[in-house]
Design an enzyme around this catalytic site. Structure first.
Site, PDB file in Angstrom:
ATOM      1  N   ARG A  37      14.383  12.507  -7.940  1.00 42.77           N
ATOM      2  CA  ARG A  37      13.290  12.013  -8.376  1.00 42.77           C
ATOM      3  C   ARG A  37      12.918  12.474  -9.863  1.00 42.77           C
ATOM      4  O   ARG A  37      13.069  13.622 -10.286  1.00 42.77           O
ATOM      5  CB  ARG A  37      12.142  12.790  -7.548  1.00 42.77           C
TER       6      ARG A  37
ATOM      7  N   SER B  73     -10.269   5.653   5.768  1.00 42.76           N
ATOM      8  CA  SER B  73     -10.784   4.530   4.893  1.00 42.76           C
ATOM      9  C   SER B  73     -11.731   3.556   5.797  1.00 42.76           C
ATOM     10  O   SER B  73     -11.959   2.492   5.013  1.00 42.76           O
ATOM     11  CB  SER B  73      -9.613   3.907   4.403  1.00 42.76           C
TER      12      SER B  73
ATOM     13  N   SER C 176       6.365   6.575  -7.978  1.00 43.00           N
ATOM     14  CA  SER C 176       5.568   5.744  -7.206  1.00 43.00           C
ATOM     15  C   SER C 176       6.098   5.388  -5.759  1.00 43.00           C
ATOM     16  O   SER C 176       5.798   5.223  -4.895  1.00 43.00           O
ATOM     17  CB  SER C 176       5.481   4.214  -7.622  1.00 43.00           C
TER      18      SER C 176
ATOM     19  N   GLN D  28      14.786   8.017  -9.248  1.00 46.98           N
ATOM     20  CA  GLN D  28      13.462   7.492  -8.546  1.00 46.98           C
ATOM     21  C   GLN D  28      12.347   7.793  -8.986  1.00 46.98           C
ATOM     22  O   GLN D  28      11.999   8.828  -9.431  1.00 46.98           O
ATOM     23  CB  GLN D  28      13.838   7.809  -6.867  1.00 46.98           C
TER      24      GLN D  28
ATOM     25  N   HIS E 141      12.700   2.274  -9.451  1.00 48.62           N
ATOM     26  CA  HIS E 141      13.859   3.148  -9.498  1.00 48.62           C
ATOM     27  C   HIS E 141      15.281   2.469 -10.210  1.00 48.62           C
ATOM     28  O   HIS E 141      15.395   1.484 -10.259  1.00 48.62           O
ATOM     29  CB  HIS E 141      14.397   3.038  -7.866  1.00 48.62           C
TER      30      HIS E 141
ATOM     31  N   ARG F 261      14.316   1.464  11.353  1.00 47.46           N
ATOM     32  CA  ARG F 261      15.516   0.627  10.509  1.00 47.46           C
ATOM     33  C   ARG F 261      16.715   0.992  11.285  1.00 47.46           C
ATOM     34  O   ARG F 261      17.664  -0.070  10.933  1.00 47.46           O
ATOM     35  CB  ARG F 261      15.662   1.333   9.298  1.00 47.46           C
TER      36      ARG F 261
ATOM     37  N   GLY G  26      -2.985   2.160   0.480  1.00 41.77           N
ATOM     38  CA  GLY G  26      -1.712   2.890  -0.125  1.00 41.77           C
ATOM     39  C   GLY G  26      -1.066   2.164  -1.345  1.00 41.77           C
ATOM     40  O   GLY G  26      -1.558   0.975  -1.694  1.00 41.77           O
ATOM     41  N   MET G  27      -0.124   2.853  -1.934  1.00 45.72           N
ATOM     42  CA  MET G  27       0.358   2.384  -3.005  1.00 45.72           C
ATOM     43  C   MET G  27       1.222   1.159  -2.713  1.00 45.72           C
ATOM     44  O   MET G  27       1.213   0.134  -3.475  1.00 45.72           O
ATOM     45  CB  MET G  27       1.710   3.597  -3.354  1.00 45.72           C
ATOM     46  N   VAL G  28       1.942   1.042  -1.773  1.00 50.97           N
ATOM     47  CA  VAL G  28       2.587  -0.132  -1.303  1.00 50.97           C
ATOM     48  C   VAL G  28       1.683  -1.171  -0.764  1.00 50.97           C
ATOM     49  O   VAL G  28       1.736  -2.361  -1.203  1.00 50.97           O
ATOM     50  CB  VAL G  28       3.745  -0.095  -0.092  1.00 50.97           C
TER      51      VAL G  28
ATOM     52  N   CYS H 258      13.615   1.250  -0.163  1.00 45.13           N
ATOM     53  CA  CYS H 258      13.583   0.693  -1.532  1.00 45.13           C
ATOM     54  C   CYS H 258      14.882   0.803  -2.399  1.00 45.13           C
ATOM     55  O   CYS H 258      15.238  -0.113  -2.857  1.00 45.13           O
ATOM     56  CB  CYS H 258      12.268   1.262  -2.186  1.00 45.13           C
TER      57      CYS H 258
HETATM   58  N1  LIG Z   1       6.308   3.638  -2.063  1.00 39.27           N
HETATM   59  C1  LIG Z   1       7.410   3.078  -2.146  1.00 39.27           C
HETATM   60  O1  LIG Z   1       8.425   2.760  -2.901  1.00 39.27           O
HETATM   61  C2  LIG Z   1       7.711   2.473  -0.761  1.00 39.27           C
HETATM   62  C3  LIG Z   1       8.896   1.750  -0.801  1.00 39.27           C
HETATM   63  C4  LIG Z   1       9.324   1.260   0.513  1.00 39.27           C
HETATM   64  C5  LIG Z   1       8.771   1.820   1.503  1.00 39.27           C
HETATM   65  N2  LIG Z   1       7.718   2.637   1.606  1.00 39.27           N
HETATM   66  C6  LIG Z   1       7.114   3.168   2.781  1.00 39.27           C
HETATM   67  O2  LIG Z   1       5.610   2.480   2.870  1.00 39.27           O
HETATM   68  C7  LIG Z   1       4.944   3.504   3.733  1.00 39.27           C
HETATM   69  C8  LIG Z   1       3.724   3.919   2.733  1.00 39.27           C
HETATM   70  O3  LIG Z   1       4.034   4.157   1.418  1.00 39.27           O
HETATM   71  P1  LIG Z   1       3.113   4.541   0.113  1.00 39.27           P
HETATM   72  O4  LIG Z   1       3.881   4.828  -0.985  1.00 39.27           O
HETATM   73  O5  LIG Z   1       2.192   3.000   0.066  1.00 39.27           O
HETATM   74  O6  LIG Z   1       2.427   5.656   0.694  1.00 39.27           O
HETATM   75  P2  LIG Z   1       0.527   6.069   0.331  1.00 39.27           P
HETATM   76  O7  LIG Z   1       0.229   5.692  -1.043  1.00 39.27           O
HETATM   77  O8  LIG Z   1       0.488   7.382   0.570  1.00 39.27           O
HETATM   78  O9  LIG Z   1      -0.124   5.304   1.427  1.00 39.27           O
HETATM   79  C9  LIG Z   1      -0.201   5.382   2.741  1.00 39.27           C
HETATM   80  C10 LIG Z   1      -1.098   4.324   3.445  1.00 39.27           C
HETATM   81  O10 LIG Z   1      -0.841   4.530   4.855  1.00 39.27           O
HETATM   82  C11 LIG Z   1      -2.328   4.733   5.346  1.00 39.27           C
HETATM   83  N3  LIG Z   1      -2.039   5.757   6.543  1.00 39.27           N
HETATM   84  C12 LIG Z   1      -1.759   6.953   6.596  1.00 39.27           C
HETATM   85  N4  LIG Z   1      -1.998   7.419   7.721  1.00 39.27           N
HETATM   86  C13 LIG Z   1      -2.417   6.633   8.623  1.00 39.27           C
HETATM   87  C14 LIG Z   1      -2.758   6.643  10.084  1.00 39.27           C
HETATM   88  N5  LIG Z   1      -2.772   7.487  10.795  1.00 39.27           N
HETATM   89  N6  LIG Z   1      -3.238   5.400  10.601  1.00 39.27           N
HETATM   90  C15 LIG Z   1      -3.527   4.308   9.690  1.00 39.27           C
HETATM   91  N7  LIG Z   1      -2.957   4.143   8.408  1.00 39.27           N
HETATM   92  C16 LIG Z   1      -2.391   5.219   7.916  1.00 39.27           C
HETATM   93  C17 LIG Z   1      -3.030   5.242   4.144  1.00 39.27           C
HETATM   94  O11 LIG Z   1      -4.397   5.201   4.519  1.00 39.27           O
HETATM   95  P3  LIG Z   1      -5.395   6.241   4.101  1.00 39.27           P
HETATM   96  O12 LIG Z   1      -5.642   5.468   2.478  1.00 39.27           O
HETATM   97  O13 LIG Z   1      -6.861   5.811   4.607  1.00 39.27           O
HETATM   98  O14 LIG Z   1      -4.980   7.439   4.142  1.00 39.27           O
HETATM   99  C18 LIG Z   1      -2.537   4.246   3.162  1.00 39.27           C
HETATM  100  O15 LIG Z   1      -3.128   2.982   3.226  1.00 39.27           O
HETATM  101  C19 LIG Z   1       5.647   4.737   3.903  1.00 39.27           C
HETATM  102  O16 LIG Z   1       6.076   4.478   5.408  1.00 39.27           O
HETATM  103  C20 LIG Z   1       6.622   4.724   3.023  1.00 39.27           C
HETATM  104  O17 LIG Z   1       8.019   5.028   3.229  1.00 39.27           O
HETATM  105  C21 LIG Z   1       7.148   3.106   0.474  1.00 39.27           C
END
Ligand SMILES: NC(=O)c1ccc[n+]([C@@H]2O[C@H](COP(=O)([O-])OP(=O)(O)OC[C@H]3O[C@@H](n4cnc5c(N)ncnc54)[C@H](OP(=O)(O)O)[C@@H]3O)[C@@H](O)[C@H]2O)c1
Length: 329
Positions: free
Chosen positions: A227, A38, A156, A153, A234, A97, A10-12, A126
């Site tokens: 957003r 994946s 991303s 925000q 952000h 949290r 994922g993005m993070v 974040c």
């Molecule tokens: N983006 C931010 O700025 C940010 C900041 C702080 C916290 N977060 C938190 O971090 C988390 C991920 O955010 P993101 O922005 O990286 O989202 P994202 O780009 O949509 O990535 C999601 C990740 O989670 C995996 N995933 C989804 N469903 C799953 C499952 N059932 N079992 C195992 N892995 C699974 C995905 O795998 P696949 O590729 O296989 O689908 C992918 O690796 C969220 O909880 C979000 O709230 C995000």
């Protein structure tokens, strides 16, 4: 250290791998974990190829640390399973949290609360992390009464799907929508889901998480989360009322002395924080520091940080570093 990165695709997750490599986190074995979609995918870490595995295989491997960024439902279901086999989970989702039995940690502020018994540790939201990094040194000195914050925000912050929506809109491609409306040339006063009180979940995270991190319920926070079509980080417009009066130069000095915070504040040279420059940096940038001339003891400032770094990956890796350093894992 045997380390699992859950949500590695994922993005993070992608930034997590970058930060772990950059900071040379002491990894002896790395497990890259994602959804069944994946599993089998190849990813490179420090020049070495790794194959993505599923959650059950990762639990069976009993890592020392599992850093989760895979959404709240995955964390709720799987973090306890890792904890049961002795893994310490650092979780980026909102799942744990506000659970009173779990610590919510920004290392510069409250890592000292952590013990070896903390098997699930929550990384704050974040937009909360960058907010408390700037509020903490000022609160210690002047005591906050009330904060009003409006966020701007980055896409991303919503993940891969939202970045793709913006890219598609710019390229004129009709694609999958992460938001209910176009985001290019737009501002959506809607981050995360709406709650019964009319606020969004993101706004309520901003209102509640700082009180837990600072272990102080005497101040209040009112938030509006918006957003916008940026991707580097952000931004936040913050109005803080303190109990005690302040000097602007002392405010700048306290912010500069806070580890992880950099003041960028000079109207003469058009110096102020912006997401394009905060992008890919670990610091929280603060500028536009000025007195609110309409109310006593009240300050305005502008806070910018890369939501994927200090807002997520860097903070989680700093927590992990602290655990290793103190022998808690
Ligand atoms: N983006 C931010 O700025 C940010 C900041 C702080 C916290 N977060 C938190 O971090 C988390 C991920 O955010 P993101 O922005 O990286 O989202 P994202 O780009 O949509 O990535 C999601 C990740 O989670 C995996 N995933 C989804 N469903 C799953 C499952 N059932 N079992 C195992 N892995 C699974 C995905 O795998 P696949 O590729 O296989 O689908 C992918 O690796 C969220 O909880 C979000 O709230 C995000």
């Amino acid at each position: 250290m045997k380390v699992a990165v859950v949500g590695a695709t994922g993005m993070v997750g992608e930034v997590m791998l970058k930060v772990l490599a950059e900071r040379n986190f002491p990894i002896t074995e790395l497990l890259l974990v994602a959804s069944e979609r994946s599993v089998g995918k190849k990813m490179i870490f420090k020049g070495k190829e790794h194959t993505v595995i599923g959650l059950a295989d990762a639990v069976a491997a009993r890592p020392n640390i599992a850093i989760f960024s895979a959404g709240g439902d995955t964390s709720l279901e799987w973090a306890p399973k890792f904890a049961e086999v002795g893994t310490t989970v650092v979780d980026n989702s909102s799942a744990w949290r506000m659970d009173p039995t779990k610590k919510l940690v920004v290392p510069e502020i409250n890592a000292h609360e952590l013990t070896a018994n903390d098997k699930i540790i929550a990384n704050p939201n974040c937009s909360t992390i960058q907010l408390v990094m700037a509020l903490y040194p000022l609160h210690k000195k002047y005591k906050m009464k009330r904060v009003v914050v409006s966020t701007y925000q980055s896409v991303s912050g919503t993940g891969v799907k939202a970045v793709k929506q913006l890219e598609n809109e710019i390229a004129g491609i009709q694609g999958e929508m992460a938001y209910p409306y176009p985001i290019g040339r737009n501002a959506l006063p809607h981050c995360d889901v709406f709650m019964e009180n009319g606020y969004t979940k993101e706004e309520m995270k901003l209102a509640r998480e700082p009180q837990k991190i600072l272990d102080d319920r005497t101040f209040s926070i009112s938030a509006t989360a918006v957003r916008i079509p940026t991707s580097g980080g952000h931004s936040e417009s913050v109005n803080v009322e303190f109990e005690n009066d302040f000097e602007l130069n002392e405010v700048r000095r306290l912010l500069n002395e806070m580890p992880g915070v950099t003041v960028q504040d000079n109207p003469d040279t058009n110096t102020y924080p912006m997401p394009i420059y905060a992008h890919d940096k670990d610091e929280v940038f603060v500028g536009r520091i000025r007195r609110d001339e309409t109310q006593r003891n009240t300050l305005n400032m502008w806070i910018v940080a890369d939501n994927l770094r200090k807002g997520a990956a860097t903070n989680a890796v700093q927590i992990s570093e602290y655990l290793v350093e103190k022998g808690l894992v």
